[in-house]
Design a protein around this motif. Structure first.
Motif, PDB file in Angstrom:
ATOM      1  N   LYS A  41     -10.258  10.625  26.648  1.00  0.00           N
ATOM      2  CA  LYS A  41      -9.713  11.265  25.456  1.00  0.00           C
ATOM      3  C   LYS A  41     -10.812  11.276  24.405  1.00  0.00           C
ATOM      4  O   LYS A  41     -11.703  10.411  24.399  1.00  0.00           O
ATOM      5  CB  LYS A  41      -8.490  10.529  24.912  1.00  0.00           C
ATOM      6  CG  LYS A  41      -8.806   9.160  24.311  1.00  0.00           C
ATOM      7  CD  LYS A  41      -7.592   8.536  23.631  1.00  0.00           C
ATOM      8  CE  LYS A  41      -7.948   7.170  23.028  1.00  0.00           C
ATOM      9  NZ  LYS A  41      -6.802   6.559  22.324  1.00  0.00           N
ATOM     10  N   ASP A  54     -11.192  11.315  20.163  1.00  0.00           N
ATOM     11  CA  ASP A  54     -10.408  11.129  18.946  1.00  0.00           C
ATOM     12  C   ASP A  54     -11.318  10.926  17.751  1.00  0.00           C
ATOM     13  O   ASP A  54     -12.516  10.679  17.893  1.00  0.00           O
ATOM     14  CB  ASP A  54      -9.395   9.979  19.080  1.00  0.00           C
ATOM     15  CG  ASP A  54     -10.042   8.602  19.251  1.00  0.00           C
ATOM     16  OD1 ASP A  54     -11.210   8.416  18.849  1.00  0.00           O
ATOM     17  OD2 ASP A  54      -9.379   7.694  19.782  1.00  0.00           O
ATOM     18  N   VAL A  62      -6.026  12.101  18.149  1.00  0.00           N
ATOM     19  CA  VAL A  62      -6.539  12.575  19.432  1.00  0.00           C
ATOM     20  C   VAL A  62      -6.862  14.061  19.325  1.00  0.00           C
ATOM     21  O   VAL A  62      -6.031  14.859  18.886  1.00  0.00           O
ATOM     22  CB  VAL A  62      -5.528  12.328  20.563  1.00  0.00           C
ATOM     23  CG1 VAL A  62      -6.035  12.920  21.880  1.00  0.00           C
ATOM     24  CG2 VAL A  62      -5.264  10.829  20.725  1.00  0.00           C
ATOM     25  N   GLU A 118      -0.390   8.902  22.584  1.00  0.00           N
ATOM     26  CA  GLU A 118      -1.588   9.731  22.577  1.00  0.00           C
ATOM     27  C   GLU A 118      -1.241  11.205  22.734  1.00  0.00           C
ATOM     28  O   GLU A 118      -1.850  12.066  22.091  1.00  0.00           O
ATOM     29  CB  GLU A 118      -2.543   9.271  23.685  1.00  0.00           C
ATOM     30  CG  GLU A 118      -3.183   7.923  23.384  1.00  0.00           C
ATOM     31  CD  GLU A 118      -3.880   7.303  24.577  1.00  0.00           C
ATOM     32  OE1 GLU A 118      -4.786   6.473  24.373  1.00  0.00           O
ATOM     33  OE2 GLU A 118      -3.505   7.641  25.726  1.00  0.00           O
TER      34      GLU A 118
END
Length: 246
Positions: free
Chosen positions: A73, A75, A85, A195
């Motif tokens: 991910k 972010d 995110v 998330e």
């Protein structure tokens, strides 16, 4: 979140010509000779443990990274201290493009599971792009793909209701798993619901309610992070309804 740990380097060199992700990654469409030259550029693989950083916001930009295994991910840290995110990346996709313009990374890249990347030094990539026909064109296609994805997220956040956002997200994940040779209807999400909510601009409770409604309506079956899409057409109808209501 755990602090960034030193990244270990696998002794094996990456080989673009033998990689089973070649159709998804930067070298797609290149000749075998050009792939062999690209092998010289990709000098190492790096392994990153789950919840550790590949790079952090503010780090000096030196390379882009092709995900060979695992998922990530990206972010950014908001002024109020929350993590926002900005994307989820899978095998065959490229990380690190955020650092090109300013020569420092503007976001964090965190492994969602134990992962491995191919390191592509950017200065050498630019040099090789001037010599290898098609490499620059393919790199531009990769960057364009990222722009299109960002545009899609803006559409999600700007015009869709909560359930429409989640439906679009699940259909997008289905398409991306299909491109990697996996089932379009059954897959494991590596990110948490929190998330997912951060990415879609939704609260955790809203994401959970949307998943529950999808289950009640027979659209999906959910067991923790394991997803089965039971009615893809039904999910698509949610989006068609949304586009027709503009």
């Amino acid at each position: 979140m755990k602090a960034a740990a030193p990244i270990t380097i696998n002794g094996l060199k990456a080989s673009c010509s033998q990689c089973n992700l070649v159709e998804l990654c930067l070298p797609f469409g290149m000749s075998e000779d050009d792939l062999n030259r690209l092998d010289e550029l990709v000098g190492a693989r790096r392994k990153i443990k789950r919840q550790h950083s590949l790079y952090r916001a503010g780090d000096t930009f030196e390379a882009i990274y092709a995900i060979r295994a695992g998922s990530f991910k990206t972010d950014v840290l908001l002024e109020d201290g929350r993590d926002q995110v900005t994307g989820f990346q899978m095998t065959g996709e490229i990380l690190g493009l955020d650092g090109i313009s300013t020569e420092s990374h503007s976001c964090n890249a965190i492994a969602l599971e134990d992962s491995e990347v191919c390191v592509i030094p950017y200065a050498k990539l630019e040099e090789l792009s001037r010599e290898v026909e098609g490499l620059q064109h393919q790199f531009h296609k990769v960057m364009s793909r990222e722009i299109v994805r960002d545009h899609g997220v803006m559409m999600l956040l700007g015009s869709m209701r909560a359930e429409e956002r989640l439906a679009a997200f699940l259909l997008n994940m289905s398409q991306r798993f299909t491109a990697r040779g996996f089932s379009p209807a059954e897959f494991h999400l590596r990110m948490t619901r929190d998330e997912i909510g951060s990415y879609l601009g939704l609260k955790l409770e809203t994401v959970s309610r949307a998943f529950s409604r999808f289950q009640e309506e027979g659209l999906v079956s959910v067991q923790q992070k394991h997803i089965r899409i039971l009615d893809a057409a039904g999910l698509k109808r949610l989006l068609q309804h949304q586009s027709g209501s503009r």
